[in-house]
Design a protein around this motif. Structure first.
Motif, PDB file in Angstrom:
ATOM      1  N   ALA A 112      -4.750   8.769   8.920  1.00 55.61           N
ATOM      2  CA  ALA A 112      -4.722   8.155   7.584  1.00 55.61           C
ATOM      3  C   ALA A 112      -6.028   8.314   6.788  1.00 55.61           C
ATOM      4  CB  ALA A 112      -4.308   6.698   7.680  1.00 55.61           C
ATOM      5  N   TRP A 126       0.998   4.527  -2.605  1.00 57.94           N
ATOM      6  CA  TRP A 126       0.758   5.963  -2.388  1.00 57.94           C
ATOM      7  C   TRP A 126       2.022   6.776  -2.638  1.00 57.94           C
ATOM      8  CZ3 TRP A 126      -0.190   3.808   2.957  1.00 57.94           C
ATOM      9  CH2 TRP A 126       0.814   4.120   3.871  1.00 57.94           C
ATOM     10  N   ASN A 139       0.834  -1.206   0.000  1.00 59.63           N
ATOM     11  CA  ASN A 139       0.000   0.000   0.000  1.00 59.63           C
ATOM     12  C   ASN A 139       0.866   1.253   0.000  1.00 59.63           C
ATOM     13  OD1 ASN A 139      -2.532  -0.995  -0.110  1.00 59.63           O
ATOM     14  ND2 ASN A 139      -2.753  -1.223   2.126  1.00 59.63           N
ATOM     15  N   MET A 175       0.040   9.040   6.870  1.00 59.33           N
ATOM     16  CA  MET A 175      -0.642   7.796   6.504  1.00 59.33           C
ATOM     17  C   MET A 175      -0.297   6.663   7.475  1.00 59.33           C
ATOM     18  SD  MET A 175      -2.808   7.923   4.061  1.00 59.33           S
ATOM     19  CE  MET A 175      -2.963   6.221   3.489  1.00 59.33           C
ATOM     20  N   LEU A 226      -5.161  11.477  -1.323  1.00 63.58           N
ATOM     21  CA  LEU A 226      -4.806  10.320  -2.161  1.00 63.58           C
ATOM     22  C   LEU A 226      -5.948   9.889  -3.086  1.00 63.58           C
ATOM     23  CD1 LEU A 226      -2.719   8.215   0.398  1.00 63.58           C
ATOM     24  CD2 LEU A 226      -1.904   9.783  -1.382  1.00 63.58           C
ATOM     25  N   GLU A 286      -6.235  10.027   3.202  1.00 66.11           N
ATOM     26  CA  GLU A 286      -6.676   9.205   2.076  1.00 66.11           C
ATOM     27  C   GLU A 286      -7.810   9.907   1.306  1.00 66.11           C
ATOM     28  OE1 GLU A 286      -5.946   6.336   0.480  1.00 66.11           O
ATOM     29  OE2 GLU A 286      -7.832   6.455  -0.660  1.00 66.11           O
TER      30      GLU A 286
END
Lengths: 149, 362
Positions: A107, A12, A8, A102, A115, A111
């Motif tokens: 997070a 990112w 993950n 994150m 993101l 996100e």
């Protein structure tokens, strides 16, 4: 090599690397900030990009690209790294901050605020381009030469 | 040999001020922005990135502006800037098989998986000046065929590989030489030759490639595949302990399929030439693959016909336009001492000639 969480993280970090200017903009818009110490001030440098001989063979050095990197530590201890394309000090710093956040309870907010939007924008941009390429797909027909077949 | 000279500071300063003024041109005309150059003169930007050997479209656009459109001067600026940057490392080799292709054509197969995709090409245009561009016309919008992710398209050489009809390119895992770290020495292996060709002058590479087509080291090349598009750049980052994507670059890749060779142990097989260049630079990529193939004559057991394109020293030592410009242009710098001795020499020779044949002087 990479377990699930780092997979993950790889994703990112790659996303941030590709659009550092936009990442910095969205981070500011989302009001992302946290007290931190810079472990490495934003630094502009280069990396040597490699290709493969004949696309599948041994490596060769194709040429360099500019990259900016930055590392920081949050008060909570989380360490964030940013490696972004081009000469973008603010972008590298934003990427490092986002990478660090994150790893904290922040997070979900990061996100959603940064993101997810970056990902959607990138996907839309790529799809547009792919659609335009598809519109130029051709069928060539071979003509018979010299004879009235 | 050129010599150091003193003086002229005022004149030099004025010359540079005038240069800046001329660069700006008529002030009644709007000034070009770097973003305009990046977006609207993209192929010039690509060429400067390729020959400057540094992928950074904004920087290349700025260099073009500073150089007043002199692309070799812009390449020079990029090369000089490059030397000021710390090197963070080497990337993993890019996977061009996973390229998101804007363009992908083959001259050897008309029907191929993934299809022939023309992309934004000058091919099939009429090469007539378009006066609409001088007016304030709006560019047409392309209607996309569909929305959706591009699928990776397989390499054409892969099909030939499957039949065993073409030589394979395997990875020996060796770290390639880097001519930004060690000066180029001969014999240079293929990896070094490709690095040199990737940054070589487009015009020089084109001329060399064309010479092979005209018979000077002929290689019977077909463009097996030409593709242009974006590829991810991945690098292992020491502080992370794993590799991440650090960006993406647009590349042009050309693979040629060339005439066969065979040996006692191997049946005839197609051979290959390879070109890979930063940006959309297809003339350069095709040229590079032809020259790459011509330089492989020894490895493939072909005859040395004495053709320039087969001569690695000739090609590799003369293709870099910055080295060439540096040496060429240095002859305009002060050579007063050298020239003074030449003057003395020619006067002496003439004196001797006149003395040896006194009647000629009468």
């Amino acid at each position: 090599m990479a377990d699930a969480p780092s997979e993950n993280r790889r994703r990112w970090m790659g996303l941030l690397a590709r659009s550092p200017a936009r990442a910095a903009e969205l981070a500011a818009e989302a009001g992302l900030d946290a007290p931190h110490t810079l472990l490495r001030h934003p630094e502009i440098g280069s990396v040597m990009v490699r290709g493969r001989v004949g696309a599948t063979g041994g490596a060769f050095n194709l040429g360099e690209m500019t990259v900016t990197r930055c590392s920081l530590r949050l008060a909570s201890g989380a360490v964030g790294h940013g490696y972004v394309q081009g000469r973008h000090r603010e972008g590298a710093r934003a990427a490092a901050l986002i990478d660090a956040l994150m790893q904290t309870p922040e997070a979900p907010r990061v996100e959603a605020g940064v993101l997810a939007r970056l990902r959607a924008e990138e996907a839309a941009c790529r799809a547009r381009r792919a659609g335009k390429a598809a519109a130029t797909k051709v069928e060539f027909f071979t003509m018979t030469r010299g004879e009235n077949a | 040999m050129y010599v150091a000279v003193k003086g002229g500071e005022r004149a030099i300063e004025n010359a540079h001020d005038w240069l800046a003024e001329e660069r700006r041109g008529d002030r009644d005309v709007a000034e070009l922005t770097v973003a305009q150059i990046r977006e609207q003169l993209a192929l010039a930007v690509n060429r400067v990135m390729a020959e400057g050997s540094l992928y950074d479209p904004d920087l290349a656009a700025l260099a073009i502006k500073q150089a007043r459109g002199d692309l070799i001067e812009a390449v020079f600026l990029i090369r000089a800037y490059r030397t000021t940057l710390p090197r963070f490392g080497y990337t993993a080799p890019v996977d061009t098989g996973a390229m998101r292709c804007d363009r992908r054509i083959s001259a050897t197969y008309k029907d191929l998986p993934g299809g022939q995709v023309l992309g934004p090409t000058f091919d099939y245009t009429h090469r007539l000046i378009d006066f609409k561009l001088a007016a304030d016309g709006q560019a047409p919008e392309v209607r996309p065929a569909r929305e959706g992710a591009a699928e990776p398209v397989p390499h054409v050489t892969g099909f030939l590989n499957a039949e065993g009809l073409i030589e394979t390119a395997g990875d020996d895992g060796d770290a390639p030489g880097d001519l930004t770290r060690e000066p180029l020495e001969l014999p240079a292996d293929r990896a070094l030759r490709l690095q040199a060709l990737a940054r070589a002058d487009e015009g020089f590479t084109l001329g060399m490639a064309y010479s092979t087509q005209r018979g000077y080291g002929r290689t019977h090349a077909f463009v097996g595949e030409l593709r242009i598009g974006a590829v991810a750049v991945e690098m292992e980052v020491p502080e992370l302990g794993f590799s991440i994507e650090i960006g993406e670059v647009v590349l042009t890749e050309c693979e040629t399929v060339n005439q066969f060779k065979g040996s006692k142990t191997e049946p005839p097989q197609f051979t290959r030439g390879y070109g890979l260049v930063f940006g959309q630079s297809e003339r350069k990529a095709i040229s590079m693959s032809l020259v790459d193939r011509a330089l492989r004559w020894e490895e493939l057991g072909e005859d040395d016909t004495g053709a320039p394109a087969q001569d690695a020293e000739f090609v590799l030592y003369h293709g870099d336009n910055i080295q060439a410009t540096g040496f060429l242009e240095h002859i305009k710098l002060p050579h007063y001492v050298d020239f003074q001795s030449e003057l003395e020499l020619i006067r002496k020779l003439r004196r001797e000639a006149v003395e040896a044949v006194p009647e000629a002087a009468e």
